[in-house]
Enzyme design. Structure first.
Site, PDB file in Angstrom:
ATOM      1  N   THR A   1      12.822  14.300  52.521  1.00 13.93           N
ATOM      2  CA  THR A   1      12.075  15.526  52.804  1.00 13.93           C
ATOM      3  C   THR A   1      12.223  16.555  51.684  1.00 13.93           C
ATOM      4  O   THR A   1      13.252  16.598  51.005  1.00 13.93           O
ATOM      5  CB  THR A   1      12.611  16.125  54.129  1.00 13.93           C
ATOM      6  OG1 THR A   1      12.126  17.454  54.280  1.00 13.93           O
ATOM      7  CG2 THR A   1      14.131  16.213  54.158  1.00 13.93           C
ATOM      8  N   ASP A   2      11.219  17.401  51.550  1.00 15.68           N
ATOM      9  CA  ASP A   2      11.309  18.495  50.566  1.00 15.68           C
ATOM     10  C   ASP A   2      12.415  19.489  50.937  1.00 15.68           C
ATOM     11  O   ASP A   2      12.869  20.268  50.091  1.00 15.68           O
ATOM     12  CB  ASP A   2       9.964  19.219  50.403  1.00 15.68           C
ATOM     13  CG  ASP A   2       9.402  19.805  51.699  1.00 15.68           C
ATOM     14  OD1 ASP A   2      10.047  19.677  52.768  1.00 15.68           O
ATOM     15  OD2 ASP A   2       8.299  20.393  51.640  1.00 15.68           O
ATOM     16  N   GLU A   3      12.862  19.447  52.212  1.00 15.94           N
ATOM     17  CA  GLU A   3      13.884  20.413  52.650  1.00 15.94           C
ATOM     18  C   GLU A   3      15.215  20.231  51.922  1.00 15.94           C
ATOM     19  O   GLU A   3      16.043  21.145  51.943  1.00 15.94           O
ATOM     20  CB  GLU A   3      14.097  20.323  54.159  1.00 15.94           C
ATOM     21  CG  GLU A   3      12.846  20.654  54.932  1.00 15.94           C
ATOM     22  CD  GLU A   3      13.100  21.068  56.372  1.00 15.94           C
ATOM     23  OE1 GLU A   3      14.249  21.310  56.745  1.00 15.94           O
ATOM     24  OE2 GLU A   3      12.114  21.165  57.112  1.00 15.94           O
TER      25      GLU A   3
ATOM     26  N   TYR B   1      20.260  19.775  59.322  1.00 13.16           N
ATOM     27  CA  TYR B   1      19.313  18.656  59.152  1.00 13.16           C
ATOM     28  C   TYR B   1      19.124  18.326  57.673  1.00 13.16           C
ATOM     29  O   TYR B   1      19.294  17.183  57.244  1.00 13.16           O
ATOM     30  CB  TYR B   1      17.956  19.005  59.792  1.00 13.16           C
ATOM     31  CG  TYR B   1      16.817  18.142  59.266  1.00 13.16           C
ATOM     32  CD1 TYR B   1      16.747  16.785  59.591  1.00 13.16           C
ATOM     33  CD2 TYR B   1      15.830  18.676  58.431  1.00 13.16           C
ATOM     34  CE1 TYR B   1      15.717  15.982  59.095  1.00 13.16           C
ATOM     35  CE2 TYR B   1      14.802  17.891  57.936  1.00 13.16           C
ATOM     36  CZ  TYR B   1      14.748  16.544  58.270  1.00 13.16           C
ATOM     37  OH  TYR B   1      13.731  15.755  57.762  1.00 13.16           O
TER      38      TYR B   1
ATOM     39  N   LYS C   1      20.119  14.989  55.340  1.00 16.72           N
ATOM     40  CA  LYS C   1      19.146  14.208  54.557  1.00 16.72           C
ATOM     41  C   LYS C   1      19.555  14.186  53.074  1.00 16.72           C
ATOM     42  O   LYS C   1      19.419  13.161  52.402  1.00 16.72           O
ATOM     43  CB  LYS C   1      17.733  14.796  54.701  1.00 16.72           C
ATOM     44  CG  LYS C   1      17.116  14.677  56.071  1.00 16.72           C
ATOM     45  CD  LYS C   1      16.871  13.249  56.526  1.00 16.72           C
ATOM     46  CE  LYS C   1      15.798  12.522  55.740  1.00 16.72           C
ATOM     47  NZ  LYS C   1      15.496  11.182  56.313  1.00 16.72           N
TER      48      LYS C   1
HETATM   49  P1  NAD Z   1      10.828  11.469  64.504  1.00 11.64           P
HETATM   50  O1  NAD Z   1      11.924  12.315  65.030  1.00 11.64           O
HETATM   51  O2  NAD Z   1       9.456  11.604  65.083  1.00 11.64           O
HETATM   52  O3  NAD Z   1      11.231   9.926  64.649  1.00 11.64           O
HETATM   53  C1  NAD Z   1      12.500   9.440  64.350  1.00 11.64           C
HETATM   54  C2  NAD Z   1      12.611   8.013  64.894  1.00 11.64           C
HETATM   55  O4  NAD Z   1      13.897   7.502  64.528  1.00 11.64           O
HETATM   56  C3  NAD Z   1      12.500   7.914  66.417  1.00 11.64           C
HETATM   57  O5  NAD Z   1      11.656   6.844  66.780  1.00 11.64           O
HETATM   58  C4  NAD Z   1      13.934   7.655  66.854  1.00 11.64           C
HETATM   59  O6  NAD Z   1      14.029   6.909  68.071  1.00 11.64           O
HETATM   60  C5  NAD Z   1      14.462   6.864  65.669  1.00 11.64           C
HETATM   61  N1  NAD Z   1      15.927   6.942  65.560  1.00 11.64           N
HETATM   62  C6  NAD Z   1      16.705   8.049  65.587  1.00 11.64           C
HETATM   63  N2  NAD Z   1      18.001   7.717  65.475  1.00 11.64           N
HETATM   64  C7  NAD Z   1      18.047   6.364  65.354  1.00 11.64           C
HETATM   65  C8  NAD Z   1      19.105   5.442  65.183  1.00 11.64           C
HETATM   66  N3  NAD Z   1      20.372   5.833  65.131  1.00 11.64           N
HETATM   67  N4  NAD Z   1      18.804   4.118  65.087  1.00 11.64           N
HETATM   68  C9  NAD Z   1      17.500   3.702  65.170  1.00 11.64           C
HETATM   69  N5  NAD Z   1      16.469   4.546  65.325  1.00 11.64           N
HETATM   70  C10 NAD Z   1      16.731   5.866  65.410  1.00 11.64           C
HETATM   71  O7  NAD Z   1      10.829  11.719  62.951  1.00 11.64           O
HETATM   72  P2  NAD Z   1       9.590  11.809  61.929  1.00 11.64           P
HETATM   73  O8  NAD Z   1       9.047  13.185  61.946  1.00 11.64           O
HETATM   74  O9  NAD Z   1       8.691  10.657  62.162  1.00 11.64           O
HETATM   75  O10 NAD Z   1      10.363  11.627  60.542  1.00 11.64           O
HETATM   76  C11 NAD Z   1      10.619  10.320  60.041  1.00 11.64           C
HETATM   77  C12 NAD Z   1      11.370  10.440  58.735  1.00 11.64           C
HETATM   78  O11 NAD Z   1      10.600  11.188  57.798  1.00 11.64           O
HETATM   79  C13 NAD Z   1      12.705  11.178  58.857  1.00 11.64           C
HETATM   80  O12 NAD Z   1      13.646  10.524  58.042  1.00 11.64           O
HETATM   81  C14 NAD Z   1      12.401  12.578  58.335  1.00 11.64           C
HETATM   82  O13 NAD Z   1      13.560  13.141  57.754  1.00 11.64           O
HETATM   83  C15 NAD Z   1      11.345  12.281  57.296  1.00 11.64           C
HETATM   84  N6  NAD Z   1      10.383  13.367  57.042  1.00 11.64           N
HETATM   85  C16 NAD Z   1       9.715  13.959  58.073  1.00 11.64           C
HETATM   86  C17 NAD Z   1       8.753  14.924  57.796  1.00 11.64           C
HETATM   87  C18 NAD Z   1       7.940  15.581  58.909  1.00 11.64           C
HETATM   88  O14 NAD Z   1       7.174  16.491  58.622  1.00 11.64           O
HETATM   89  N7  NAD Z   1       8.057  15.154  60.156  1.00 11.64           N
HETATM   90  C19 NAD Z   1       8.472  15.282  56.474  1.00 11.64           C
HETATM   91  C20 NAD Z   1       9.199  14.653  55.445  1.00 11.64           C
HETATM   92  C21 NAD Z   1      10.136  13.689  55.743  1.00 11.64           C
HETATM   93  O1  DAU Z   2       9.306  19.949  55.187  1.00 10.74           O
HETATM   94  C1  DAU Z   2       9.506  18.723  55.813  1.00 10.74           C
HETATM   95  C2  DAU Z   2      10.133  18.943  57.167  1.00 10.74           C
HETATM   96  O2  DAU Z   2       9.117  19.477  58.018  1.00 10.74           O
HETATM   97  C3  DAU Z   2      10.719  17.671  57.765  1.00 10.74           C
HETATM   98  O3  DAU Z   2      11.767  17.213  56.946  1.00 10.74           O
HETATM   99  C4  DAU Z   2      11.212  17.912  59.193  1.00 10.74           C
HETATM  100  O4  DAU Z   2      11.653  16.691  59.765  1.00 10.74           O
HETATM  101  C5  DAU Z   2      10.072  18.468  60.007  1.00 10.74           C
HETATM  102  O5  DAU Z   2      10.499  18.760  61.320  1.00 10.74           O
HETATM  103  C6  DAU Z   2       9.500  19.717  59.349  1.00 10.74           C
HETATM  104  O6  DAU Z   2      10.483  20.792  59.387  1.00 10.74           O
HETATM  105  P1  DAU Z   2      10.075  22.303  59.700  1.00 10.74           P
HETATM  106  O7  DAU Z   2      11.254  23.032  60.204  1.00 10.74           O
HETATM  107  O8  DAU Z   2       9.324  22.890  58.559  1.00 10.74           O
HETATM  108  O9  DAU Z   2       9.001  22.029  60.879  1.00 10.74           O
HETATM  109  P2  DAU Z   2       8.736  22.784  62.264  1.00 10.74           P
HETATM  110  O10 DAU Z   2       7.480  22.194  62.835  1.00 10.74           O
HETATM  111  O11 DAU Z   2       9.942  22.797  63.131  1.00 10.74           O
HETATM  112  O12 DAU Z   2       8.448  24.276  61.809  1.00 10.74           O
HETATM  113  C7  DAU Z   2       7.410  24.585  60.907  1.00 10.74           C
HETATM  114  C8  DAU Z   2       7.467  26.076  60.644  1.00 10.74           C
HETATM  115  O13 DAU Z   2       7.085  26.781  61.829  1.00 10.74           O
HETATM  116  C9  DAU Z   2       8.858  26.576  60.301  1.00 10.74           C
HETATM  117  O14 DAU Z   2       8.739  27.641  59.345  1.00 10.74           O
HETATM  118  C10 DAU Z   2       9.390  27.132  61.621  1.00 10.74           C
HETATM  119  C11 DAU Z   2       8.140  27.630  62.311  1.00 10.74           C
HETATM  120  N1  DAU Z   2       8.107  27.516  63.790  1.00 10.74           N
HETATM  121  C12 DAU Z   2       8.432  26.319  64.349  1.00 10.74           C
HETATM  122  C13 DAU Z   2       8.420  26.149  65.716  1.00 10.74           C
HETATM  123  C14 DAU Z   2       8.786  24.829  66.345  1.00 10.74           C
HETATM  124  C15 DAU Z   2       7.744  28.606  64.560  1.00 10.74           C
HETATM  125  O15 DAU Z   2       7.434  29.695  64.034  1.00 10.74           O
HETATM  126  N2  DAU Z   2       7.712  28.436  65.916  1.00 10.74           N
HETATM  127  C16 DAU Z   2       8.049  27.261  66.530  1.00 10.74           C
HETATM  128  O16 DAU Z   2       8.019  27.180  67.789  1.00 10.74           O
END
Ligand code: NAD
Ligand code: DAU
Length: 357
Positions: free
Chosen positions: A136-138, A161, A165
């Protein structure tokens, strides 16, 4: 030459991005076996995969990535030649209230996968091998008003988190430097699209607007995120897996920065017309709430390395992607209802009778 995997282990494939990746990868790579290893936490939903659950190229194993013997067995029995590692605890807010599981899954889980992959790869059981860490960019921390994260930006994670990562990313680097394991590492910006769990901003907004519930905006609402459609993320991962040089890191993003409050207003307005409400009606649901502790101010990804080296570009415009996403949620209210009621958790038992396939 292009790397052409024959048997891919996807971890976390029942989650948001993993399930979208599996749909996209299976459609584009007939004959390549895809094993989905997922322990089905609250975020894992097999309903995301019903369309391909009987596809002969796909199989599911319920299990934990920290279970080394299970991981070793899957790698050997299925002659895995690529690991695409999504499994993680992914929600920043949960990492603030309960960081331990983030360290266990994201750091220890990644180390177990790397170690078992190293043994499997060094045994010579498969000809080529790649380990792709989805990150992730985070991990880069937070930006001011200008500038972008590049792959050279130092890691400066701010939440439990993102620290977990970043720890995993460093282990991936270490396994490449120390053992020569052919690793790859991608770092993507915020994804949106189908099957997004409604604890995250965009699906939460859609769900709450439909149900006339308050829309919580953290702090002043001026934090900036850089949004990419999840299917564009999936195609970028496939390109990196098949064409990147082992040891490399690629940022993934679509150059699409939005202030949170602007996204909130946009989703409100798009849903006004779709729900037959008066213009401006949904904005009345907006409620500014206490800020997230340590809330990163701005993310912005420079993905030019990916474009220049590997020729990848996003296919979705944000206008198209957000409209389609809203329509997907409106058309899939049953999926949302099962997630919010918890009914989705029983599906595994019904479908698989308690045993792994
Ligand atoms: P998500 O939370 O929707 O899904 C995570 C999945 O991993 C779930 O199906 C969960 O059951 C499984 N899991 C968790 N712990 C486990 C374990 N110990 N063993 C096996 N399976 C397990 O997450 P997502 O949003 O789909 O993100 C997927 C990946 O992409 C993550 O690594 C996250 O850091 C990365 N990522 C997410 C975003 C985003 O915007 N959501 C952006 C950049 C990177
Ligand atoms: O940048 C990549 C990341 O994006 C991933 O690595 C994470 O797994 C993914 O969850 C996401 O993280 P964020 O914290 O950016 O996503 P979130 O949807 O939780 O929040 C997006 C923005 O909105 C953040 O600035 C917080 C704000 N927010 C979020 C929620 C849930 C609110 O203002 N209100 C809310 O209820």
């Amino acid at each position: 030459m292009k790397f052409a995997p024959a048997s891919v282990l996807v971890t976390g494939g029942a989650g948001f991005i993993g399930s979208n990746f599996i749909h996209s990868f299976i459609a584009a790579n007939p004959g390549c076996q895809v094993t989905n290893l997922d322990c089905l936490t609250y975020a894992g939903n097999l309903k995301n995969l019903t369309a391909i659950e009987n596809n002969p190229d796909y199989s599911f194993v319920k299990g934990d990535i920290t279970d080394a013997p299970l991981v070793a067995q899957i790698l050997a029995d299925r002659r895995i030649d690529a690991v695409v590692h999504f499994a993680a605890e992914s929600h920043v807010d949960r990492s603030i209230t309960g960081p331990e599981i983030f360290v266990r899954t994201n750091v220890l889980g990644t180390q177990v996968l790397l170690e078992e992959s190293r043994k499997h790869w060094q045994s010579g059981a498969v000809e080529g091998f790649r380990f792709l860490q989805i990150s992730t960019d985070e991990v880069y921390g937070s930006l001011g008003d200008t500038g972008f994260f590049t792959e050279e930006t130092p890691l400066a994670a701010n939440s439990p988190y993102s620290a977990s990562k970043a720890g995993a990313d460093l282990l991936v680097r270490a396994y490449h430097e120390t053992f020569g394991l052919p690793t790859l590492n991608t770092r993507c910006s915020n994804n949106y699209g189908p099957y997004h769990f409604p604890e995250k901003l965009i699906p939460l907004l859609i769900h709450n607007i439909i149900n006339n519930k308050a829309l919580p905006v953290y702090g002043d609402g001026l934090n900036v995120r850089d949004w990419l459609h999840v299917r564009d993320h999936a195609t970028a991962i496939e390109v990196v897996l098949k064409t990147a040089v082992p040891g490399s890191v690629y940022n993934i993003g679509g150059n699409n920065e939005w202030k949170n409050i602007d996204i909130v207003n946009l989703v409100c307005d798009l849903l006004d017309s779709r729900l037959g409400r008066e213009s401006g009606e949904n904005r009345r649901l907006i409620s500014f709430v206490k800020d997230r502790p340590g809330h990163d101010r701005r993310y912005a990804i420079d993905a030019s390395r990916l474009k220049n080296d590997l020729g990848w570009e996003p296919a979705y415009t944000f206008e198209q992607g957000i409209a389609e996403t809203i329509d997907w949620y409106l058309d899939n209210q049953e999926w949302v209802a099962e997630v919010t009621s918890g009914a989705y958790r029983e599906y595994y038992q019904k479908q698989y009778g308690g045993g792994a396939r």
